[in-house]
Scaffold this active site. Structure first.
Site, PDB file in Angstrom:
ATOM      1  N   ASN A 184      21.147 -19.173 -31.973  1.00  0.00           N
ATOM      2  CA  ASN A 184      20.348 -18.649 -30.859  1.00  0.00           C
ATOM      3  C   ASN A 184      19.628 -17.407 -31.359  1.00  0.00           C
ATOM      4  O   ASN A 184      20.246 -16.363 -31.537  1.00  0.00           O
ATOM      5  CB  ASN A 184      21.291 -18.306 -29.686  1.00  0.00           C
ATOM      6  CG  ASN A 184      20.565 -17.589 -28.558  1.00  0.00           C
ATOM      7  OD1 ASN A 184      19.335 -17.589 -28.510  1.00  0.00           O
ATOM      8  ND2 ASN A 184      21.327 -16.983 -27.664  1.00  0.00           N
ATOM      9  N   LYS A 205      17.469 -15.685 -29.847  1.00  0.00           N
ATOM     10  CA  LYS A 205      17.125 -14.763 -28.754  1.00  0.00           C
ATOM     11  C   LYS A 205      15.651 -14.335 -28.896  1.00  0.00           C
ATOM     12  O   LYS A 205      14.824 -15.126 -29.319  1.00  0.00           O
ATOM     13  CB  LYS A 205      18.067 -13.568 -28.733  1.00  0.00           C
ATOM     14  CG  LYS A 205      19.537 -13.987 -28.828  1.00  0.00           C
ATOM     15  CD  LYS A 205      20.470 -12.875 -28.543  1.00  0.00           C
ATOM     16  CE  LYS A 205      21.897 -13.341 -28.832  1.00  0.00           C
ATOM     17  NZ  LYS A 205      22.894 -12.520 -28.212  1.00  0.00           N
ATOM     18  N   HIS A 246      22.885 -18.876 -20.467  1.00  0.00           N
ATOM     19  CA  HIS A 246      23.376 -17.843 -21.391  1.00  0.00           C
ATOM     20  C   HIS A 246      23.690 -16.582 -20.582  1.00  0.00           C
ATOM     21  O   HIS A 246      22.972 -16.262 -19.621  1.00  0.00           O
ATOM     22  CB  HIS A 246      22.327 -17.556 -22.467  1.00  0.00           C
ATOM     23  CG  HIS A 246      22.863 -16.704 -23.570  1.00  0.00           C
ATOM     24  ND1 HIS A 246      22.988 -15.340 -23.450  1.00  0.00           N
ATOM     25  CD2 HIS A 246      23.334 -17.023 -24.797  1.00  0.00           C
ATOM     26  CE1 HIS A 246      23.511 -14.860 -24.563  1.00  0.00           C
ATOM     27  NE2 HIS A 246      23.726 -15.864 -25.402  1.00  0.00           N
ATOM     28  N   GLU A 294      23.098 -13.616 -21.084  1.00  0.00           N
ATOM     29  CA  GLU A 294      21.976 -12.668 -20.983  1.00  0.00           C
ATOM     30  C   GLU A 294      20.993 -13.109 -19.902  1.00  0.00           C
ATOM     31  O   GLU A 294      20.375 -12.274 -19.244  1.00  0.00           O
ATOM     32  CB  GLU A 294      21.294 -12.530 -22.359  1.00  0.00           C
ATOM     33  CG  GLU A 294      22.168 -11.695 -23.304  1.00  0.00           C
ATOM     34  CD  GLU A 294      21.980 -11.977 -24.783  1.00  0.00           C
ATOM     35  OE1 GLU A 294      20.975 -12.588 -25.172  1.00  0.00           O
ATOM     36  OE2 GLU A 294      22.873 -11.588 -25.563  1.00  0.00           O
ATOM     37  N   GLU A 331      31.461 -18.572 -24.236  1.00  0.00           N
ATOM     38  CA  GLU A 331      31.042 -17.313 -24.846  1.00  0.00           C
ATOM     39  C   GLU A 331      31.572 -16.142 -24.023  1.00  0.00           C
ATOM     40  O   GLU A 331      30.935 -15.747 -23.025  1.00  0.00           O
ATOM     41  CB  GLU A 331      29.517 -17.223 -24.893  1.00  0.00           C
ATOM     42  CG  GLU A 331      28.855 -18.312 -25.693  1.00  0.00           C
ATOM     43  CD  GLU A 331      27.494 -17.861 -26.230  1.00  0.00           C
ATOM     44  OE1 GLU A 331      27.356 -17.828 -27.454  1.00  0.00           O
ATOM     45  OE2 GLU A 331      26.624 -17.500 -25.440  1.00  0.00           O
ATOM     46  N   GLY A 342      27.581 -10.139 -29.566  1.00  0.00           N
ATOM     47  CA  GLY A 342      26.876  -9.044 -30.243  1.00  0.00           C
ATOM     48  C   GLY A 342      27.701  -7.790 -30.442  1.00  0.00           C
ATOM     49  O   GLY A 342      27.154  -6.737 -30.776  1.00  0.00           O
ATOM     50  N   SER A 369      30.061 -13.273 -31.599  1.00  0.00           N
ATOM     51  CA  SER A 369      30.387 -12.634 -32.878  1.00  0.00           C
ATOM     52  C   SER A 369      30.998 -13.587 -33.899  1.00  0.00           C
ATOM     53  O   SER A 369      31.891 -13.201 -34.657  1.00  0.00           O
ATOM     54  CB  SER A 369      31.289 -11.413 -32.652  1.00  0.00           C
ATOM     55  OG  SER A 369      30.596 -10.431 -31.908  1.00  0.00           O
TER      56      SER A 369
HETATM   57  C1  PEP Z   1      24.934 -15.488 -28.364  1.00  0.00           C
HETATM   58  O1  PEP Z   1      24.123 -14.693 -27.926  1.00  0.00           O
HETATM   59  O2  PEP Z   1      24.950 -16.661 -27.937  1.00  0.00           O
HETATM   60  C2  PEP Z   1      25.867 -15.040 -29.383  1.00  0.00           C
HETATM   61  C3  PEP Z   1      26.917 -15.749 -29.622  1.00  0.00           C
HETATM   62  O3  PEP Z   1      25.536 -13.858 -30.008  1.00  0.00           O
HETATM   63  P1  PEP Z   1      26.327 -13.179 -31.262  1.00  0.00           P
HETATM   64  O4  PEP Z   1      26.701 -14.297 -32.213  1.00  0.00           O
HETATM   65  O5  PEP Z   1      25.353 -12.233 -31.842  1.00  0.00           O
HETATM   66  O6  PEP Z   1      27.539 -12.540 -30.690  1.00  0.00           O
END
Ligand code: PEP
Length: 251
Positions: A12, A14, A99, A101, A169, A175, A214
């Site tokens: 992703n 973003k 997601h 976000e 998630e 992040g 992460s």
């Molecule tokens: C995400 O935004 O779906 C995600 C998993 O981000 P990160 O791997 O940076 O934690």
């Protein structure tokens, strides 16, 4: 990991990536073809502005394209939005919906996420439906209940006949460099699997459940072998070909 399910690793990007970023994908495609054949389906979800370039670029073959969001309507007066059929037209095969976000920044509800997933299925896309708890919800011992509610509300009934992917998630892991313990990941993925089977029967046993938050080259091997973890949704570490390749190779 459940052996009968082919794992899927989705990146992703973003709101990151310009045309030049496709060089990163060409590099990744090179690694995927010269190294050992990947044991996972590889998907990259770039910004919508460059999605068509991935899908139409022979140099990135082997990497499937996905959108990061879609509107629930097929077309109409929704300035700035992108419909599922537009993503499909640009060459996407997958689309992330719900997601955290989007849920946080745009106040998206489970009901809206479900409608987006339905629109995605209608356009021939495979939705990757995201769920996950906040840190406060986990600390209060409510993580499984929160995720159960999101699953019930966000996954459309059509998932019984179509390919739908769930991505767990935990919001506090996105992040931040922090991840749940493997035991906690396993517990949550087993709980999600039980709910999918309860609702969709045999189909629920074959639906992919990705882990996201992460996921890095350093922890991918451990996390991806947890029971009922059928791949990963990767944010930051999907931006660099070398890191993303290491995660894909960890399957
Ligand atoms: C995400 O935004 O779906 C995600 C998993 O981000 P990160 O791997 O940076 O934690």
């Amino acid at each position: 990991m459940t052996t009968t399910i082919t794992p899927l690793i989705a990146g992703n990007w973003k709101m990151n990536g310009l045309r030049g970023s496709l060089e990163e994908l060409t590099e990744l495609a090179g690694m995927l073809t010269t190294g050992e054949a990947p044991r996972a389906v590889v998907v990259v979800c770039p910004p919508a502005t460059i999605l068509h370039m991935i899908a139409s670029n022979g140099a990135t073959s082997g990497i499937l394209a996905g959108g990061q969001d879609c509107h629930a309507a097929a077309s109409g007066a929704h300035t700035g939005d992108v419909s599922a059929s537009m993503l499909a037209d640009a060459g996407a095969q997958y689309v992330i919906v719900g997601h955290s976000e989007r849920r946080a920044d745009h106040g998206e509800t489970d009901e809206q996420v479900r409608a987006k997933a339905e629109a995605a299925i209608g356009a021939g896309l495979k939705p990757i439906i995201c769920v996950g708890e906040t840190e406060a919800e986990r600390d209060a011992g409510r993580a499984e209940a929160v995720v159960a509610g999101q699953l019930a509300g966000s996954i459309p009934d059509a998932a019984e006949q179509h390919e739908v992917i769930v991505a767990y998630e935990p919001i506090w892991a996105i992040g931040t460099g922090r991840t749940p313990s493997n035991e906690d990941i396993g517990q949550m993925h087993n709980s999600i699997r039980r709910q999918l089977i309860e609702r969709f029967g045999d189909k629920g046993a074959t639906m992919r459940i990705l882990y996201g938050g992460s996921l890095k080259p350093q922890n991918a091997r451990e996390i991806l072998q947890v029971e009922n973890v059928n791949g990963g949704l990767v944010g930051g570490a999907s931006l660099l070909a070398k890191d993303f390749y290491t995660i894909i190779s960890a399957v």
